[in-house]
Scaffold this motif. Structure first.
Motif, mmCIF file in Angstrom:
data_model
loop_
_atom_site.group_PDB
_atom_site.id
_atom_site.type_symbol
_atom_site.label_atom_id
_atom_site.label_comp_id
_atom_site.label_asym_id
_atom_site.label_seq_id
_atom_site.Cartn_x
_atom_site.Cartn_y
_atom_site.Cartn_z
ATOM 1 N N ASP A 12 -8.942 8.219 -1.131
ATOM 2 C CA ASP A 12 -8.389 9.412 -0.487
ATOM 3 C C ASP A 12 -6.865 9.361 -0.379
ATOM 4 O O ASP A 12 -6.279 9.774 0.627
ATOM 5 C CB ASP A 12 -9.020 9.573 0.912
ATOM 6 C CG ASP A 12 -9.180 11.039 1.268
ATOM 7 O OD1 ASP A 12 -9.087 11.891 0.348
ATOM 8 O OD2 ASP A 12 -9.360 11.336 2.458
ATOM 9 N N ILE A 13 -6.226 8.842 -1.422
ATOM 10 C CA ILE A 13 -4.750 8.778 -1.468
ATOM 11 C C ILE A 13 -4.245 10.005 -2.236
ATOM 12 O O ILE A 13 -4.664 10.232 -3.363
ATOM 13 C CB ILE A 13 -4.276 7.483 -2.177
ATOM 14 C CG1 ILE A 13 -4.808 6.245 -1.445
ATOM 15 C CG2 ILE A 13 -2.748 7.460 -2.271
ATOM 16 C CD1 ILE A 13 -4.505 4.928 -2.157
ATOM 17 N N THR B 20 3.903 13.505 1.381
ATOM 18 C CA THR B 20 4.045 12.121 1.860
ATOM 19 C C THR B 20 5.520 11.773 1.985
ATOM 20 O O THR B 20 6.385 12.436 1.423
ATOM 21 C CB THR B 20 3.372 11.116 0.900
ATOM 22 O OG1 THR B 20 3.928 11.282 -0.414
ATOM 23 C CG2 THR B 20 1.872 11.351 0.855
ATOM 24 N N LYS C 281 0.854 -1.183 0.000
ATOM 25 C CA LYS C 281 0.000 0.000 0.000
ATOM 26 C C LYS C 281 0.899 1.244 0.000
ATOM 27 O O LYS C 281 1.840 1.336 0.792
ATOM 28 C CB LYS C 281 -0.876 0.006 1.261
ATOM 29 C CG LYS C 281 -1.837 1.179 1.303
ATOM 30 C CD LYS C 281 -2.792 1.078 2.477
ATOM 31 C CE LYS C 281 -3.851 2.173 2.422
ATOM 32 N NZ LYS C 281 -3.311 3.539 2.441
ATOM 33 N N TYR C 282 0.616 2.157 -0.910
ATOM 34 C CA TYR C 282 1.366 3.416 -0.938
ATOM 35 C C TYR C 282 0.444 4.559 -0.538
ATOM 36 O O TYR C 282 -0.730 4.590 -0.938
ATOM 37 C CB TYR C 282 1.950 3.657 -2.341
ATOM 38 C CG TYR C 282 3.029 2.644 -2.651
ATOM 39 C CD1 TYR C 282 4.334 2.856 -2.234
ATOM 40 C CD2 TYR C 282 2.728 1.459 -3.320
ATOM 41 C CE1 TYR C 282 5.319 1.911 -2.477
ATOM 42 C CE2 TYR C 282 3.705 0.520 -3.565
ATOM 43 C CZ TYR C 282 5.004 0.741 -3.145
ATOM 44 O OH TYR C 282 5.959 -0.190 -3.369
ATOM 45 N N ASN C 283 0.991 5.492 0.203
ATOM 46 C CA ASN C 283 0.185 6.617 0.689
ATOM 47 C C ASN C 283 0.291 7.858 -0.188
ATOM 48 O O ASN C 283 -0.347 8.867 0.100
ATOM 49 C CB ASN C 283 0.590 6.964 2.128
ATOM 50 C CG ASN C 283 0.219 5.851 3.074
ATOM 51 O OD1 ASN C 283 -0.807 5.181 2.875
ATOM 52 N ND2 ASN C 283 1.039 5.626 4.084
ATOM 53 N N GLY C 284 1.145 7.768 -1.233
ATOM 54 C CA GLY C 284 1.260 8.894 -2.140
ATOM 55 C C GLY C 284 1.653 8.403 -3.520
ATOM 56 O O GLY C 284 2.435 7.445 -3.656
ATOM 57 N N TYR C 285 1.096 9.024 -4.552
ATOM 58 C CA TYR C 285 1.390 8.631 -5.937
ATOM 59 C C TYR C 285 1.892 9.849 -6.716
ATOM 60 O O TYR C 285 1.232 10.901 -6.738
ATOM 61 C CB TYR C 285 0.122 8.092 -6.628
ATOM 62 C CG TYR C 285 -0.202 6.662 -6.287
ATOM 63 C CD1 TYR C 285 -0.601 6.305 -5.006
ATOM 64 C CD2 TYR C 285 -0.106 5.657 -7.253
ATOM 65 C CE1 TYR C 285 -0.890 4.981 -4.690
ATOM 66 C CE2 TYR C 285 -0.395 4.332 -6.954
ATOM 67 C CZ TYR C 285 -0.787 4.004 -5.659
ATOM 68 O OH TYR C 285 -1.065 2.693 -5.347
ATOM 69 N N GLU D 161 6.928 5.825 1.417
ATOM 70 C CA GLU D 161 5.540 5.380 1.228
ATOM 71 C C GLU D 161 4.931 5.971 -0.047
ATOM 72 O O GLU D 161 3.720 5.978 -0.215
ATOM 73 C CB GLU D 161 4.693 5.704 2.467
ATOM 74 C CG GLU D 161 4.661 7.177 2.802
ATOM 75 C CD GLU D 161 3.980 7.447 4.161
ATOM 76 O OE1 GLU D 161 4.062 6.598 5.055
ATOM 77 O OE2 GLU D 161 3.385 8.530 4.279
ATOM 78 N N THR D 162 5.814 6.476 -0.949
ATOM 79 C CA THR D 162 5.347 7.104 -2.184
ATOM 80 C C THR D 162 5.865 6.306 -3.372
ATOM 81 O O THR D 162 6.985 5.802 -3.353
ATOM 82 C CB THR D 162 5.857 8.558 -2.253
ATOM 83 O OG1 THR D 162 5.491 9.233 -1.049
ATOM 84 C CG2 THR D 162 5.293 9.290 -3.459
#
Lengths: 255, 255
Positions: free
Chosen positions: B36-37, B196, B3-7, B200-201
């Motif tokens: 909501d990412i 982020t 799971k990534y919290n930022g793209y 985690e990106t």
């Protein structure tokens, strides 16, 4: 010093310095005329016609006629004409290049040109550069009048044709054939016009990296005059030395 | 898949292909919105404003807002602002760069600028390039929005900003700082805007040489999607592989 039967002579730094007269230049040319020794001014500047260059030389009291002037544009036109006198050309350049190509009767084209010629053009724009890149990617031969990266002006050093050539080379990944000094094409073409043999012709100039290397690359004897770019101190760094060096052209003896 | 919290997401080849829709792109962005990412479109294109880019994305049914768009022009403006918010700038570029610099309140100058920014400019001319070269030779810092050498158009490949950057680099012998992908400055600036953490990106794109290398250079995980430049066959030639590869973005699971 040997007797030479033909002289190829640089302009800026050798016959004048920008807009400044070099005192010894006029007598050097008058002596060539008196001794009836053929000579040709060989310049990388592609933008002016032989008439315009001769006018400038005359304004410095140098007895030059248009037929004494051999520009990188003339060398380019002669080179293309020998290879393919039917070539359809796209060019970036000013009046000197345009007139040289016109006089050979070439036809002009855009993205489907056979040959792209890149010369300095103060009216260069994105469209001209894009057309050149597309034509080269379509298979056109890529010629550049000269590789000079920077040009001295009163404002400072501004981009020379070599910088625009690099732009197109990097974008297309195609290497150009460069006509001007220190490459040999301009020298070989100048010798054909001058009509003297390589071994009895000398190249005269102030810039080791262009004039003297051009002479050496073409198998000519060379005369470096310290009235322009290359100083005595700079010259010490080069392994291959010019055949002769003088401080001013007044020191030269024609034998 | 983690799971990534930022793209961080590339545009051309990833969200659309030139003027062509990529079907899977809209749902990919809708899913990010639903979960909501936070995400940011990261583009080397310096010529357009975020509003113009968002309009184009919306025309492909991709729910993008201007605040989702991070161009190399915005990255350049943020980078300069961090270093010297009083900098006097000379730039070559279009509306995207002009607006980005204006919004930071920079002053503008010519040959005495502190910083020269070179971005793609379809109105480029000799005078602009000469001013850039003189300013850089006078000591201005040399920044380039991006190093792309060629741009695909319907006519063929035309020169990109990297080619103009090379022109100036060769003429001045000064190396530029390049902001855009695959360099890290645009990525570091994008992470600051996105907010982020690096670990985690993830960076998503279709072009190994720009998007994936930019992600790797910035220490991010990467997702290569085969809807644009880099095919599976091309990918085999690279030693360092992306963290993930997918044929289309429909294959991606956000976890």
């Amino acid at each position: 010093m040997r007797k030479y039967n033909g002289y190829l002579i640089d302009l800026d730094g050798t016959m004048y310095r920008g807009s400044e007269k070099i005192e010894e230049a006029g007598n050097f040319i008058r002596e060539l005329n008196r001794l009836d020794i053929p000579f040709l001014f060989v310049t990388n500047n592609s933008t002016r016609t032989p008439e315009q260059v001769a006018d400038k030389l005359q304004s410095f009291d140098i007895p030059a006629q248009p037929e004494h002037v051999f520009t990188s544009s003339l060398a380019t036109a002669n080179y293309i004409y020998e290879k393919n006198n039917d070539a359809r050309i796209f060019y970036i350049g000013e009046e000197g290049l345009q007139v040289a190509l016109d006089e050979k009767g070439f036809q002009f084209a855009k993205e489907d040109a056979d040959i792209v010629v890149v010369g300095l053009d103060s009216d260069v724009n994105y469209e001209k550069l894009a057309t050149a890149c597309i034509a080269i990617r379509n298979g056109a031969e890529f010629l550049s009048t000269n590789g000079d990266l920077a040009i001295p002006t009163e404002r400072g050093l501004v981009p020379g044709n070599g910088a625009f050539t690099q732009l197109i080379q990097f974008s297309t990944r195609v290497k150009p054939t460069i006509i001007g000094k220190p490459e040999t094409i301009i020298m070989d073409q100048a010798l054909k016009v001058l009509g003297t043999k390589r071994e009895e012709t000398i190249m005269v100039g102030d810039n080791y990296e262009t004039d003297i290397l051009a002479g050496m690359n073409a198998g000519l004897d060379t005369l470096l005059v310290h009235t322009g770019v290359t100083t005595k101190e700079m010259l010490e760094d080069y392994k291959n030395q010019p055949t002769y060096t003088v401080n001013t052209l007044a020191e030269w003896r024609f034998k």
